[in-house]
Write a protein that holds these residues in place. Structure first.
Motif, PDB file in Angstrom:
ATOM      1  N   THR A 293      58.401 119.464  99.202  1.00  0.00           N
ATOM      2  CA  THR A 293      57.113 120.084  98.872  1.00  0.00           C
ATOM      3  C   THR A 293      57.295 121.582  98.664  1.00  0.00           C
ATOM      4  O   THR A 293      56.775 122.167  97.707  1.00  0.00           O
TER       5      THR A 293
ATOM      6  N   ASP B 181      52.171 114.578  95.468  1.00  0.00           N
ATOM      7  CA  ASP B 181      52.961 114.521  96.697  1.00  0.00           C
ATOM      8  C   ASP B 181      52.728 113.182  97.393  1.00  0.00           C
ATOM      9  O   ASP B 181      51.701 112.548  97.187  1.00  0.00           O
ATOM     10  N   GLU B 182      53.703 112.787  98.217  1.00  0.00           N
ATOM     11  CA  GLU B 182      53.619 111.494  98.934  1.00  0.00           C
ATOM     12  C   GLU B 182      53.354 110.378  97.917  1.00  0.00           C
ATOM     13  O   GLU B 182      52.506 109.523  98.110  1.00  0.00           O
TER      14      GLU B 182
HETATM   15 MG   LIG Z   1      56.417 116.929 101.613  1.00  0.00          MG
END
Ligand SMILES: [Mg+2]
Ligand SMILES: Nc1ncnc2c1ncn2[C@@H]1O[C@H](COP(=O)(O)OP(=O)(O)O)[C@@H](O)[C@H]1O
Length: 405
Positions: A150, A201-202
């Motif tokens: 991230t 993200d994820e």
């Molecule tokens: Mg992350």
């Protein structure tokens, strides 16, 4: 401090160049002033550090990302992200200064080169087009949790001077039938309207729908929507997806990304550099940091950050100076919190239960740690360290001979 106003100006000019090493020195100066009780000057430097971060990250870049690579209106603080219609929860977070408050990622050379190549490709999109080559527009970061994926995505966007539309896919998956696909379509519509980097993200959260047989129809719809939207976005802006479980991704989704960058666990030199950075303010000797990086073993950047923060807190609470001995004692109380399994017979356990063996091992690990540094850390004479080192070496020889016999 004498001549502080001149120093202040020097710091301001230096910080504006955005060189991380310069920034680090200013932070050290600030910490030293604090230590020396010069709170006022320290606060001035803290303010400078804070201001210059936001100035730099919001200022237009010299090398602006080409307007043909990333199209759309400018994102401003007045723009609101789309929300889930059932729950009113925002589908994304808008980050106008994506690297504000974030540390710089620390990667090994290969990864640094990979990141540098991406930035360079995206910054020189026009030149590539002139040569008849289409620049890539999408990238997938994958690898174990806590390794800085991230952080890398946010830093890339900041390097390109673009704001981020940051969507956590787990938040987008709705329990209402049909809503997830609609959320994805709305999210892409929004991102396509503005000049931004879209971060997904994820990303593997979608694949979890596969575990529930009732969700299978919905999953199919969602994957199709995702594929269509990724294709439609391919000539609009940059997209970075992030996943901890690349194996769970649908192969068709995987193929939609033009770059795949694996961000794995850091190697020993990288872990060492991380601890140097995370513990920088304590001004420990390098041998102490090397020993700690050996003790911590193969762990992610996130684990090392947690450990370093806990160490700093522990020293602050006990009011101890950061002496080598104090670091050893604090580390002994903190290690169990790093989640060491009973079966882990690595350096961390030796450090806790068998100092002579640990010392022999760390001295033979080619880290260049000096015996007198270990003597300070373990509060014993250098001759004892030397003896333990010798005993370790002869035990090793015996072990090898027994194994050969
Ligand atoms: Mg992350
Ligand atoms: N390579 C790295 N360099 C610097 N800090 C790191 C690194 N990896 C992890 N960290 C620390 O751990 C935190 C969490 O990292 P994150 O980027 O969220 O990991 P991931 O997305 O891979 O799970 C970061 O904010 C940072 O403090």
């Amino acid at each position: 401090m004498e001549h502080f106003s001149a120093i202040q100006s020097l710091c301001r000019i230096g910080l504006e160049n955005g060189d991380g090493r310069f920034r680090k020195q200013v932070e050290r100066l600030r910490d030293r002033l604090t230590k020396a009780g010069d709170e006022r000057d320290a606060a001035t430097l803290s303010a400078l550090l804070a201001n210059v971060t936001s100035d730099v990250s919001l200022a237009p870049s010299n090398v602006e990302v080409s307007r043909s690579l990333v199209v759309g209106d400018e994102l401003t603080g007045n723009v609101h992200p789309p929300v889930d219609r059932e729950t009113s929860v925002p589908l994304a977070e808008i980050l106008l200064a994506p690297s504000a408050g974030q540390p710089s990622p620390i990667f090994d050379e290969t990864l640094q080169l990979a990141m540098g190549a991406l930035v360079s490709e995206w910054q020189n999109a026009e030149a590539l087009k002139a040569l008849g080559v289409e620049p890539s527009r999408s990238c997938l970061f994958y690898g174990p949790p806590g390794t800085g994926k991230t952080l890398a995505a946010l830093t890339l966007a900041a390097k390109l001077n673009l704001p981020v539309v940051n969507a956590r896919i787990d938040g987008l998956v709705s329990s209402f039938l049909g809503t997830t696909a609609r959320n994805i379509a709305n999210l892409f519509d929004f991102a396509n309207r503005y000049r931004c980097v879209l971060i997904l993200d994820e990303f593997d959260a979608l694949a979890k729908m596969r575990d529930d047989p009732h969700e299978l129809g919905e999953l199919k719809r969602v994957v199709n929507t995702l594929l269509q939207n990724l294709d439609a976005r391919a000539n609009k802006g940059l997209t970075i997806a992030i996943t901890n479980h690349e194996g769970l991704l649908d192969p068709a989704v995987w193929r939609r990304f033009q770059n795949h960058v694996r961000i794995g666990q850091p190697d020993l030199p990288t872990r060492l550099e991380m601890l140097r950075t995370f513990l920088g303010s304590l001004e420990l000797g390098d041998d102490v940091i090397k020993t700690l990086s050996y003790v911590a073993g193969p762990r992610s950047g996130s684990d090392l950050k947690t450990f370093a923060d806990a160490l700093r807190r522990s020293l602050a609470l006990s009011g101890s100076e950061a002496t080598p001995r104090a670091i050893t004692l604090a580390t002994k109380t903190l290690l169990p919190r790093l989640g060491i399994e009973d079966s882990d017979m690595g350096p961390a356990r030796l450090f806790l239960v068998n100092e002579p063996k640990f010392i022999g091992e760390v001295l033979h690990a080619d880290l260049g740690i000096r015996q007198d540094s270990l003597a300070q850390m373990f509060d014993c004479s250098q001759s004892k360290i030397s003896r333990w080192s010798g005993e370790w070496a002869s035990d090793e020889k015996t072990a090898v001979r027994t194994a050969d016999a």
